[in-house]
Design a protein around this motif. Structure first.
Motif, PDB file in Angstrom:
ATOM      1  N   ARG A   1       1.956   2.598  -9.029  1.00 26.87           N
ATOM      2  CA  ARG A   1       1.470   1.199  -9.049  1.00 26.87           C
ATOM      3  C   ARG A   1       2.717   0.755  -9.184  1.00 26.87           C
ATOM      4  O   ARG A   1       2.634  -0.519  -8.807  1.00 26.87           O
ATOM      5  CB  ARG A   1       0.200   0.769 -10.121  1.00 26.87           C
ATOM      6  CG  ARG A   1       1.415   1.028 -11.423  1.00 26.87           C
ATOM      7  CD  ARG A   1       0.242   1.093 -12.810  1.00 26.87           C
ATOM      8  NE  ARG A   1       0.597   1.533 -13.653  1.00 26.87           N
ATOM      9  CZ  ARG A   1      -0.153   2.775 -14.149  1.00 26.87           C
ATOM     10  NH1 ARG A   1      -1.388   2.975 -13.349  1.00 26.87           N
ATOM     11  NH2 ARG A   1      -0.177   3.408 -15.060  1.00 26.87           N
ATOM     12  N   LEU A   2       3.952   1.232  -9.163  1.00 32.81           N
ATOM     13  CA  LEU A   2       5.114   0.367  -9.492  1.00 32.81           C
ATOM     14  C   LEU A   2       5.765   1.103  -8.290  1.00 32.81           C
ATOM     15  O   LEU A   2       6.807   0.230  -8.603  1.00 32.81           O
ATOM     16  CB  LEU A   2       5.555   0.928 -10.991  1.00 32.81           C
ATOM     17  CG  LEU A   2       5.147   0.135 -11.621  1.00 32.81           C
ATOM     18  CD1 LEU A   2       5.326   1.236 -13.165  1.00 32.81           C
ATOM     19  CD2 LEU A   2       5.061  -1.667 -12.025  1.00 32.81           C
ATOM     20  N   ARG A   3       5.518   1.684  -7.453  1.00 32.21           N
ATOM     21  CA  ARG A   3       6.692   2.297  -6.215  1.00 32.21           C
ATOM     22  C   ARG A   3       7.275   1.559  -5.929  1.00 32.21           C
ATOM     23  O   ARG A   3       8.523   1.614  -5.327  1.00 32.21           O
ATOM     24  CB  ARG A   3       5.514   3.698  -5.954  1.00 32.21           C
ATOM     25  CG  ARG A   3       6.527   4.768  -5.145  1.00 32.21           C
ATOM     26  CD  ARG A   3       5.803   5.663  -4.630  1.00 32.21           C
ATOM     27  NE  ARG A   3       5.321   6.226  -5.329  1.00 32.21           N
ATOM     28  CZ  ARG A   3       4.424   6.871  -5.410  1.00 32.21           C
ATOM     29  NH1 ARG A   3       3.360   6.862  -4.249  1.00 32.21           N
ATOM     30  NH2 ARG A   3       4.201   8.082  -6.998  1.00 32.21           N
ATOM     31  N   SER A   4       6.409   0.826  -4.708  1.00 30.94           N
ATOM     32  CA  SER A   4       7.270  -0.638  -3.585  1.00 30.94           C
ATOM     33  C   SER A   4       7.643  -0.959  -3.988  1.00 30.94           C
ATOM     34  O   SER A   4       9.716  -1.034  -3.861  1.00 30.94           O
ATOM     35  CB  SER A   4       6.356  -1.270  -3.372  1.00 30.94           C
ATOM     36  OG  SER A   4       5.408  -2.633  -3.958  1.00 30.94           O
ATOM     37  N   THR A   5       8.585  -1.791  -5.827  1.00 29.92           N
ATOM     38  CA  THR A   5       8.495  -2.637  -6.316  1.00 29.92           C
ATOM     39  C   THR A   5      10.233  -1.858  -6.856  1.00 29.92           C
ATOM     40  O   THR A   5      11.198  -1.809  -6.252  1.00 29.92           O
ATOM     41  CB  THR A   5       8.424  -3.084  -7.002  1.00 29.92           C
ATOM     42  OG1 THR A   5       7.030  -3.614  -7.240  1.00 29.92           O
ATOM     43  CG2 THR A   5       8.974  -4.177  -8.306  1.00 29.92           C
ATOM     44  N   CYS A   6      10.019  -0.589  -7.507  1.00 35.17           N
ATOM     45  CA  CYS A   6      11.147   0.550  -7.548  1.00 35.17           C
ATOM     46  C   CYS A   6      11.811   1.049  -6.640  1.00 35.17           C
ATOM     47  O   CYS A   6      13.374   1.097  -6.926  1.00 35.17           O
ATOM     48  CB  CYS A   6      10.698   1.459  -9.166  1.00 35.17           C
ATOM     49  SG  CYS A   6       9.609   1.248 -10.498  1.00 35.17           S
ATOM     50  N   HIS A   7      11.111   1.004  -5.730  1.00 34.06           N
ATOM     51  CA  HIS A   7      11.875   1.426  -4.418  1.00 34.06           C
ATOM     52  C   HIS A   7      12.600   0.845  -4.086  1.00 34.06           C
ATOM     53  O   HIS A   7      13.499   0.537  -3.462  1.00 34.06           O
ATOM     54  CB  HIS A   7      11.204   1.633  -3.443  1.00 34.06           C
ATOM     55  CG  HIS A   7      11.249   3.064  -2.207  1.00 34.06           C
ATOM     56  ND1 HIS A   7      11.841   1.876  -1.458  1.00 34.06           N
ATOM     57  CD2 HIS A   7      11.800   4.147  -2.277  1.00 34.06           C
ATOM     58  CE1 HIS A   7      12.507   3.443  -0.052  1.00 34.06           C
ATOM     59  NE2 HIS A   7      12.224   3.643  -0.951  1.00 34.06           N
ATOM     60  N   GLY A   8      11.982  -0.437  -4.032  1.00 35.84           N
ATOM     61  CA  GLY A   8      13.068  -1.803  -3.329  1.00 35.84           C
ATOM     62  C   GLY A   8      14.561  -2.107  -3.801  1.00 35.84           C
ATOM     63  O   GLY A   8      15.100  -2.555  -3.706  1.00 35.84           O
ATOM     64  N   ILE A   9      14.746  -2.195  -5.443  1.00 32.83           N
ATOM     65  CA  ILE A   9      15.401  -2.175  -6.928  1.00 32.83           C
ATOM     66  C   ILE A   9      16.529  -0.835  -6.308  1.00 32.83           C
ATOM     67  O   ILE A   9      17.914  -1.290  -6.331  1.00 32.83           O
ATOM     68  CB  ILE A   9      14.671  -2.179  -8.086  1.00 32.83           C
ATOM     69  CG1 ILE A   9      13.763  -2.986  -7.925  1.00 32.83           C
ATOM     70  CG2 ILE A   9      16.103  -2.046  -8.890  1.00 32.83           C
ATOM     71  CD1 ILE A   9      13.114  -3.330  -9.874  1.00 32.83           C
TER      72      ILE A   9
END
Length: 132
Positions: free
Chosen positions: A38-46
């Motif tokens: 559920r956090l993958r896209s945000t954390c991947h962007g960071i």
């Protein structure tokens, strides 16, 4: 026998490949494996943005840091700094720290993304609670 230019191109190609092989895996493949679904896209962007920021700091910071200590020998528009030798030592230390922190990243050990993020367990637990 290949000429000096041919060897330069071959060595440059190998250097370019191996310089990009590790960092690209670290900033693109590893985040897809270790962050919760559920956090993958945000954390991947960071993670990707942090890698790009590091590249910007290194690319634009090196010319400033590499200027000689003697102001008269520094390039026009640049203040005197620590010199090329010392700036390469700083670069080596930063690279070593990058290796250390990369080795601290958890290994996925062949598990699926759902197993890693424990989504199946959470979904099953929530369904069991709803049935009660």
């Amino acid at each position: 026998m290949p000429g000096q230019q041919t060897w330069f191109v071959v060595l440059y190609a190998f250097t370019f490949f191996f310089a990009n092989f590790g960092p690209n895996a670290t900033t693109f493949v590893v985040p897809a494996e270790i962050f919760l679904a559920r956090l993958r896209s945000t954390c991947h962007g960071i993670s990707a943005a942090s890698g790009k920021l590091g590249a910007i700091v290194g690319s634009f910071g090196f010319p400033y840091l590499a200027q000689p200590r003697d102001k008269s020998m520094a390039d026009a528009g640049y203040p005197a700094r620590v010199g090329v030798r010392n700036s390469l030592i700083v670069l080596a230390v930063v690279n070593f720290l990058g290796i250390v922190f990369t080795l601290l990243v958890p290994e996925s050990k062949g598990k699926s993304l759902e197993e890693l993020s424990r989504d199946n367990q959470e979904t099953a637990a929530s369904l069991e609670e709803e049935e009660k």
